[in-house]
Motif scaffolding. Structure first.
Motif, mmCIF file in Angstrom:
data_model
loop_
_atom_site.group_PDB
_atom_site.id
_atom_site.type_symbol
_atom_site.label_atom_id
_atom_site.label_comp_id
_atom_site.label_asym_id
_atom_site.label_seq_id
_atom_site.Cartn_x
_atom_site.Cartn_y
_atom_site.Cartn_z
ATOM 1 N N PRO A 488 6.521 -6.736 4.743
ATOM 2 C CA PRO A 488 6.480 -8.178 4.569
ATOM 3 C C PRO A 488 7.059 -8.822 3.007
ATOM 4 O O PRO A 488 7.620 -9.858 3.242
ATOM 5 C CB PRO A 488 5.078 -8.656 4.672
ATOM 6 C CG PRO A 488 4.697 -7.273 5.330
ATOM 7 C CD PRO A 488 5.386 -6.205 4.716
ATOM 8 N N VAL A 489 6.998 -7.919 2.013
ATOM 9 C CA VAL A 489 7.611 -8.318 0.703
ATOM 10 C C VAL A 489 8.594 -7.206 0.340
ATOM 11 O O VAL A 489 8.200 -6.011 0.617
ATOM 12 C CB VAL A 489 6.144 -8.193 -0.142
ATOM 13 C CG1 VAL A 489 6.719 -8.636 -1.748
ATOM 14 C CG2 VAL A 489 5.049 -9.120 0.283
ATOM 15 N N LEU A 490 9.520 -8.006 0.123
ATOM 16 C CA LEU A 490 10.741 -7.097 -0.306
ATOM 17 C C LEU A 490 11.187 -7.502 -1.846
ATOM 18 O O LEU A 490 11.388 -8.420 -2.352
ATOM 19 C CB LEU A 490 12.152 -7.776 0.667
ATOM 20 C CG LEU A 490 13.186 -6.655 0.473
ATOM 21 C CD1 LEU A 490 12.933 -5.284 0.627
ATOM 22 C CD2 LEU A 490 14.384 -7.184 1.398
ATOM 23 N N LEU A 491 11.063 -6.277 -2.472
ATOM 24 C CA LEU A 491 11.440 -6.288 -4.069
ATOM 25 C C LEU A 491 12.849 -5.528 -4.230
ATOM 26 O O LEU A 491 12.952 -4.520 -3.715
ATOM 27 C CB LEU A 491 10.294 -5.599 -4.920
ATOM 28 C CG LEU A 491 8.895 -5.815 -4.546
ATOM 29 C CD1 LEU A 491 8.071 -5.072 -5.543
ATOM 30 C CD2 LEU A 491 8.560 -7.312 -4.722
ATOM 31 N N LEU A 492 13.641 -6.372 -4.968
ATOM 32 C CA LEU A 492 14.970 -5.793 -5.284
ATOM 33 C C LEU A 492 15.127 -5.823 -6.631
ATOM 34 O O LEU A 492 15.228 -6.741 -7.425
ATOM 35 C CB LEU A 492 16.128 -6.740 -4.500
ATOM 36 C CG LEU A 492 16.069 -6.604 -3.077
ATOM 37 C CD1 LEU A 492 15.284 -7.870 -2.309
ATOM 38 C CD2 LEU A 492 17.476 -6.776 -2.433
ATOM 39 N N ASP A 493 15.535 -4.371 -7.183
ATOM 40 C CA ASP A 493 15.728 -4.570 -8.580
ATOM 41 C C ASP A 493 17.286 -4.136 -8.793
ATOM 42 O O ASP A 493 17.627 -3.059 -8.574
ATOM 43 C CB ASP A 493 14.859 -3.281 -9.092
ATOM 44 C CG ASP A 493 14.915 -3.217 -10.667
ATOM 45 O OD1 ASP A 493 15.758 -3.855 -11.244
ATOM 46 O OD2 ASP A 493 14.279 -2.370 -11.268
#
Length: 583
Positions: A488-493
């Motif tokens: 549900p939560v997408l983190l993109l670095d």
């Protein structure tokens, strides 16, 4: 349960019957040795005492020993077969248990600890444990039973010889046990040095291209030579002490055997025992001499291996993921940071009194110069460390108190560094899990991998760490993984850092168009078409939140973000360092 047993119980899980069978058969083997010694004594007595019907008695002994010999052959052969199966299953389960325990460690453990420790544990130490702990456990039992049975038979023939045997074998046992303590410390030294050697070797092989480009081959050879020499020197000291133990055992064995033979001859001359009894007792000396020679060495080696197991237990226990409260894999309200400060070093903060809120289902960009704390923020959201001050909460639940496994069900991170297995494209995308074909194809298309899969096929082998793919292709695989997983939560670095501008724009735009996800994107790409899609942009500088707002609001303020955006011609394809000091 004691810590040591948490690993050793893996040897016997669903393996106890095999272990018992091996032990039982090994207990039978010394009995046949005693029967053989007895037969030699009987033959000698038949010859020397000239018993009636001597030829018939001799032939009966021959038939008996043929049958006993064949049975002894089977009894000797079967335990080796069963022992091999037991050790194979035991070591498989043990290694699985160690790796399972290592997999329970936190993300921060593998980012801060030296992985060469794990390579050494799962390679060199495991080999030592297999030989010195498991295999020698059987040998210790065999030699112990052999010793007891031989001593009982010697008492039956002559209590004087039995007492002499006990006296003669006591001194070497004491000497060897004392020397065994030093062997334990030397075994640990070998393990520790192997860790350092594996670390050096890993660094040299990983950085080989850099070494070649800087023409530092001579320096690399010197580093390898030094690491290899230190490792072999420590192993040499260990082998020397092992050899010294064996030499002491051999010397004591010679004294023991001669002493028993001499006392036996003396008793025979006095008529207290027969010549056959002397031969039996001398032959049984092997059943006492061999345990005296090898048991202290085996015991010391087993104790040293036990030290390695305890070391592995301690290693597995370091930085493990602590149990916490389970949360649902759905963000209901928001992720909030309140006055968060964090530093990798105590006197150098990477984040300073940072407060922010990420509402469920919205899109956020985090921008700023190099070293502004963008990646650090994402790592903290993924639970990489609990050593921050302030509060990070998921739907009001403090992050420190959340079970990490349930946190990883909620969030997924696409980082700058991509790891790929030396396996097929499909397995690298699915991470060896089963997904509906349509779902996999959709993730492939959204990540921009469609052309690559169409060209090379889903069965294409990526090579070691993705060596058969370009940097951009590896990054797309990483993106496809997260899209397929559907957290549900997408983190993109900086997930599109290795992609060309056109592909990076298309991939990022596709991610921003996804419905029902909360997206937090660290990026250095400030294309207006993408920036306008974010619900909020957070601008960091030196670990602090400098500005926040929509693209239009930040541009209207003409502050720090405005300067970053206009720094390179109005679209700022990359941010290189901080903005000028005058801004």
């Amino acid at each position: 349960m004691q810590p040591f047993k948490t690993l050793t119980h893996a040897f016997y899980r669903k393996n106890k019957l095999l272990y018992i069978a091996v032990m039982f058969l090994m207990l039978l083997s010394p009995i046949f040795r005693v029967i053989f010694s007895w037969s030699l004594g009987e033959i000698l007595d038949i010859i020397t005492l000239k018993k009636p019907n001597a030829l018939e008695a001799l032939m009966n002994l021959l038939y008996l020993m043929i049958g006993v010999g064949l049975l002894n052959f089977l009894i000797d052969l079967l335990p080796y077969r069963l022992k091999s199966r037991f050790i194979a299953k035991a070591m498989t389960q043990y290694k699985d248990q160690v790796f399972s325990r290592l997999s329970e460690k936190s993300i921060s453990a593998f980012s801060t600890e030296n992985t060469s420790r794990y390579l050494s544990v799962l390679n060199n130490d495991i080999a030592s444990i297999e030989e010195n702990y498991l295999n020698r456990s059987f040998l210790l039992v065999y030699e112990g039973v052999n010793f007891v049975i031989s001593l009982i038979i010697m008492f039956w023939y002559s209590w004087e010889l039995a007492l002499a045997a006990i006296f003669l074998c006591s001194l070497p046992i004491v000497i060897s046990v004392v020397m065994g303590k030093e062997l334990t410390s030397r075994e640990k030294a070998v393990s520790d040095q192997n860790e350092r050697y594996m670390g050096s070797l890993k660094d040299l092989l990983t950085g080989f291209s850099v070494i070649k480009s800087f023409k530092a081959e001579a320096q690399a050879k010197r580093l390898f030579h030094n690491a290899s020499t230190k490792a072999e020197t420590v192993k040499c000291r260990r082998r020397w002490w092992d050899g010294l133990l064996m030499a002491v055992g051999n010397f004591c064995g010679l004294i023991f055997q001669f002493g028993i033979f001499f006392i036996g001859a003396y008793l025979a001359l006095r008529g207290q025992i027969t010549a056959g009894a002397v031969l039996v007792t001398v032959n049984l000396c092997n059943g006492i001499m061999e345990p005296v020679r090898v048991v202290p060495q085996y015991w010391a080696s087993r104790k040293a291996a036990k030290g390695l197991i305890e070391k592995q237990e301690e290693l597995c226990a370091e930085n493990t993921t602590k149990p916490g409260k389970t949360i649902q894999p759905k963000l209901e309200t928001a992720i909030t940071l309140q006055n968060v400060s964090f530093g990798y070093e105590a006197d150098q903060l990477a984040l300073r009194n940072l407060s922010a809120a990420f509402q469920a289902g919205k899109k956020y960009a985090i921008v700023g110069g190099s070293g502004s704390g963008k990646s650090t923020m994402l790592n903290l959201l993924m639970g990489a460390s609990s050593d921050y001050t302030g509060s990070i909460a998921v739907d009001g639940q403090e992050l420190r108190e959340i079970d990490r496994r349930s946190l990883y069900e909620l969030m997924s991170l696409i980082g700058q560094n991509v790891f790929l297995f030396d396996d097929t494209l499909e397995n690298n995308i699915t991470m060896f899990r089963k997904f509906p074909k349509e779902q996999v194809e959709r993730a492939v298309e959204r990540s921009g991998l469609g052309a690559l899969v169409a060209e090379k096929g889903a069965d294409y082998c990526c090579g070691e760490n993705g060596g058969g793919l370009s940097g951009g292709e590896r990054q797309r695989v990483s993106i496809a993984r997260c899209l397929l997983r559907g957290a549900p939560v997408l983190l993109l670095d900086e997930a599109t850092a290795a992609l060309d501008n056109q592909t990076a724009y298309a991939v990022t735009d596709g991610i921003l168009q996804l419905e029902g996800l909360t997206r937090i994107v660290v990026t250095h790409r400030l294309e207006q078409g993408l920036m306008e899609q974010y619900d909020e942009i957070l601008v960091l500088q030196e670990g602090s939140l400098r500005e926040k707002g929509t693209f239009a609001q930040l541009m209207a303020q003409k502050g720090y973000f405005y300067s970053l955006f206009t720094l390179e011609g109005g679209h700022a394809e990359s941010i290189r360092g901080e903005a000028p000091a005058s801004l």
